[in-house]
Design a protein around this motif. Structure first.
Motif, PDB file in Angstrom:
ATOM      1  N   VAL A  60       5.940   0.586  -0.211  1.00  0.00           N
ATOM      2  CA  VAL A  60       4.979   0.092  -1.208  1.00  0.00           C
ATOM      3  C   VAL A  60       4.181  -1.023  -0.557  1.00  0.00           C
ATOM      4  O   VAL A  60       4.768  -1.906   0.077  1.00  0.00           O
ATOM      5  CB  VAL A  60       5.698  -0.460  -2.468  1.00  0.00           C
ATOM      6  CG1 VAL A  60       4.668  -1.000  -3.466  1.00  0.00           C
ATOM      7  CG2 VAL A  60       6.567   0.603  -3.110  1.00  0.00           C
ATOM      8  N   ASN A  61       2.850  -0.977  -0.689  1.00  0.00           N
ATOM      9  CA  ASN A  61       2.074  -2.111  -0.171  1.00  0.00           C
ATOM     10  C   ASN A  61       1.371  -2.855  -1.288  1.00  0.00           C
ATOM     11  O   ASN A  61       0.570  -2.295  -2.028  1.00  0.00           O
ATOM     12  CB  ASN A  61       1.038  -1.680   0.868  1.00  0.00           C
ATOM     13  CG  ASN A  61       0.445  -2.892   1.577  1.00  0.00           C
ATOM     14  OD1 ASN A  61       1.155  -3.865   1.851  1.00  0.00           O
ATOM     15  ND2 ASN A  61      -0.839  -2.870   1.854  1.00  0.00           N
ATOM     16  N   LEU A  62       1.716  -4.154  -1.388  1.00  0.00           N
ATOM     17  CA  LEU A  62       1.131  -5.055  -2.382  1.00  0.00           C
ATOM     18  C   LEU A  62       0.412  -6.223  -1.712  1.00  0.00           C
ATOM     19  O   LEU A  62      -0.045  -7.141  -2.390  1.00  0.00           O
ATOM     20  CB  LEU A  62       2.239  -5.626  -3.277  1.00  0.00           C
ATOM     21  CG  LEU A  62       3.041  -4.641  -4.113  1.00  0.00           C
ATOM     22  CD1 LEU A  62       4.351  -5.280  -4.558  1.00  0.00           C
ATOM     23  CD2 LEU A  62       2.250  -4.199  -5.321  1.00  0.00           C
ATOM     24  N   THR A  90      -2.469  -2.066   4.624  1.00  0.00           N
ATOM     25  CA  THR A  90      -2.300  -0.703   4.115  1.00  0.00           C
ATOM     26  C   THR A  90      -2.314   0.299   5.262  1.00  0.00           C
ATOM     27  O   THR A  90      -1.482   1.221   5.319  1.00  0.00           O
ATOM     28  CB  THR A  90      -3.409  -0.371   3.099  1.00  0.00           C
ATOM     29  OG1 THR A  90      -3.394  -1.331   2.041  1.00  0.00           O
ATOM     30  CG2 THR A  90      -3.204   1.017   2.508  1.00  0.00           C
ATOM     31  N   ALA A  91      -3.256   0.121   6.186  1.00  0.00           N
ATOM     32  CA  ALA A  91      -3.335   1.012   7.345  1.00  0.00           C
ATOM     33  C   ALA A  91      -2.091   0.894   8.219  1.00  0.00           C
ATOM     34  O   ALA A  91      -1.612   1.901   8.773  1.00  0.00           O
ATOM     35  CB  ALA A  91      -4.589   0.694   8.162  1.00  0.00           C
ATOM     36  N   ALA A  92      -1.546  -0.320   8.341  1.00  0.00           N
ATOM     37  CA  ALA A  92      -0.327  -0.516   9.142  1.00  0.00           C
ATOM     38  C   ALA A  92       0.848   0.241   8.524  1.00  0.00           C
ATOM     39  O   ALA A  92       1.658   0.843   9.244  1.00  0.00           O
ATOM     40  CB  ALA A  92      -0.005  -2.003   9.247  1.00  0.00           C
ATOM     41  N   CYS A  93       0.955   0.207   7.207  1.00  0.00           N
ATOM     42  CA  CYS A  93       2.013   0.957   6.525  1.00  0.00           C
ATOM     43  C   CYS A  93       1.836   2.457   6.747  1.00  0.00           C
ATOM     44  O   CYS A  93       2.811   3.185   7.006  1.00  0.00           O
ATOM     45  CB  CYS A  93       2.000   0.654   5.035  1.00  0.00           C
ATOM     46  SG  CYS A  93       2.577  -1.008   4.594  1.00  0.00           S
ATOM     47  N   ALA A  94       0.595   2.930   6.657  1.00  0.00           N
ATOM     48  CA  ALA A  94       0.322   4.359   6.854  1.00  0.00           C
ATOM     49  C   ALA A  94       0.681   4.779   8.279  1.00  0.00           C
ATOM     50  O   ALA A  94       1.291   5.840   8.491  1.00  0.00           O
ATOM     51  CB  ALA A  94      -1.147   4.652   6.558  1.00  0.00           C
ATOM     52  N   ARG A  95       0.323   3.956   9.267  1.00  0.00           N
ATOM     53  CA  ARG A  95       0.661   4.290  10.660  1.00  0.00           C
ATOM     54  C   ARG A  95       2.168   4.334  10.865  1.00  0.00           C
ATOM     55  O   ARG A  95       2.691   5.220  11.561  1.00  0.00           O
ATOM     56  CB  ARG A  95       0.041   3.255  11.611  1.00  0.00           C
ATOM     57  CG  ARG A  95      -1.445   3.387  11.812  1.00  0.00           C
ATOM     58  CD  ARG A  95      -1.921   2.568  13.005  1.00  0.00           C
ATOM     59  NE  ARG A  95      -1.668   1.141  12.847  1.00  0.00           N
ATOM     60  CZ  ARG A  95      -2.524   0.302  12.275  1.00  0.00           C
ATOM     61  NH1 ARG A  95      -3.673   0.739  11.781  1.00  0.00           N
ATOM     62  NH2 ARG A  95      -2.234  -0.991  12.185  1.00  0.00           N
TER      63      ARG A  95
END
Length: 300
Positions: A60-62, A90-95
């Motif tokens: 989860v990104n908040l 958000t991009a770091a979480c996706a990567r």
């Protein structure tokens, strides 16, 4: 994946703390991502270097710099911090999800609702979003940053959150002193729409998106009751048993925050949670009176 282990970007903030508490109470393991090392936490640098912790079942990104910090001038540098703190995390979480050998089952990214146009028509999750100012462009790019590859087995839910109502932070913490001393009031004439949600309902919706395999895509993270700024002002003042007779002129907020970010307080769109309700999510605080009554208990 049997283990219930959620990694929360921005887990030390207003919403993140409540979400962690909600998940821990239900038997989840929680790891937060923050700028500084801490217990049960990793840094953003460690995420980029080492990837997700082993056994991560959801992300989860908040994370995001506080846009309405009155102590900070709306300079180009601060605007860039607001942008980067949302897009880059958000991009770091996706990567990290893409690189994971064992993929988490869900990725929930929290964004705003500023890319919905104001007007008489309610906006559902299927409504067109538009880019017309800094905040709307931010929301569009914020959502794009959460995209995963087409062959990813991880479900992605993009929760478009309204103003979050809660005792520990956000708008309520900014308003409590003037309202408590009887100097509260609507912004301008108070007629603009205020898409909102109670912090516990937002946390419950995130948990709902994590746990329900059928849930993905855009979710309007707002309460089902449409209200204006005046409606909120009336409900909050009543919950505190205080008058609300002093409207805040729009030009004052434009001076304090700069017009470009003051729109978060002075403008709003009608937003309804059509898909959220179709999935069967149950709100704990579906109306503004019950939400304000709950947050006012701390100050009674």
């Amino acid at each position: 994946m049997a283990l219930k282990h959620v990694v929360i970007g921005g887990g030390t903030g207003f919403i993140g703390k409540r979400l962690a508490k909600t998940l821990l109470a239900d038997g989840y393991e929680v790891t937060t991502i923050s700028r500084m090392p801490a217990f049960k936490s990793i840094t953003w640098h460690e995420l980029e270097k080492n990837g997700l912790p082993e056994g991560t079942s959801a992300v989860v990104n908040l994370a995001g710099q506080n846009v309405l910090d009155p102590t900070r001038f709306w300079t180009p540098g601060y605007k860039q911090n607001v942008w980067n703190s949302r897009i880059n995390t958000t991009a770091a979480c996706a990567r990290a999800i893409e690189r994971a050998t064992v993929k988490p089952r869900a990725f929930v990214s929290i964004v705003g609702v500023s890319h919905y146009p104001a007007g008489p028509q309610p906006n559902t999750e299927e409504s067109k979003t538009v880019e017309f100012d800094f905040m709307s462009r931010l929301c569009v790019e914020w959502e794009k940053a959460a995209n995963l590859s087409d062959n990813s087995i991880c479900r992605v839910s993009k929760v478009r959150s309204g103003v979050v109502i809660g005792r520990e932070g956000g708008m309520i913490l900014s308003l409590i002193l003037p309202f408590w001393f009887g100097f509260g009031g609507p912004i301008a004439d108070g007629k603009h729409d205020l898409p909102w949600i109670h912090v516990q309902d937002l946390c419950n919706l995130i948990k709902f998106a994590i746990e329900r395999p059928e849930v993905s895509g855009v979710l309007n993270g707002v309460a089902p009751e449409l209200v204006t700024n005046y409606d909120f002002t009336k409900a909050f003042a009543a919950a505190l048993v205080r008058p609300a007779l002093f409207p805040m002129p729009e030009f004052v907020l434009n001076l304090i925050f700069d017009k470009e970010r003051a729109v978060l307080l002075t403008k709003g769109a009608k937003v309804v949670p059509k898909r959220v309700q179709e999935f069967g999510f149950q709100y704990q605080y579906p109306d503004i009176r019950s939400a304000c009554k709950d947050v006012a208990r701390l100050f009674a």
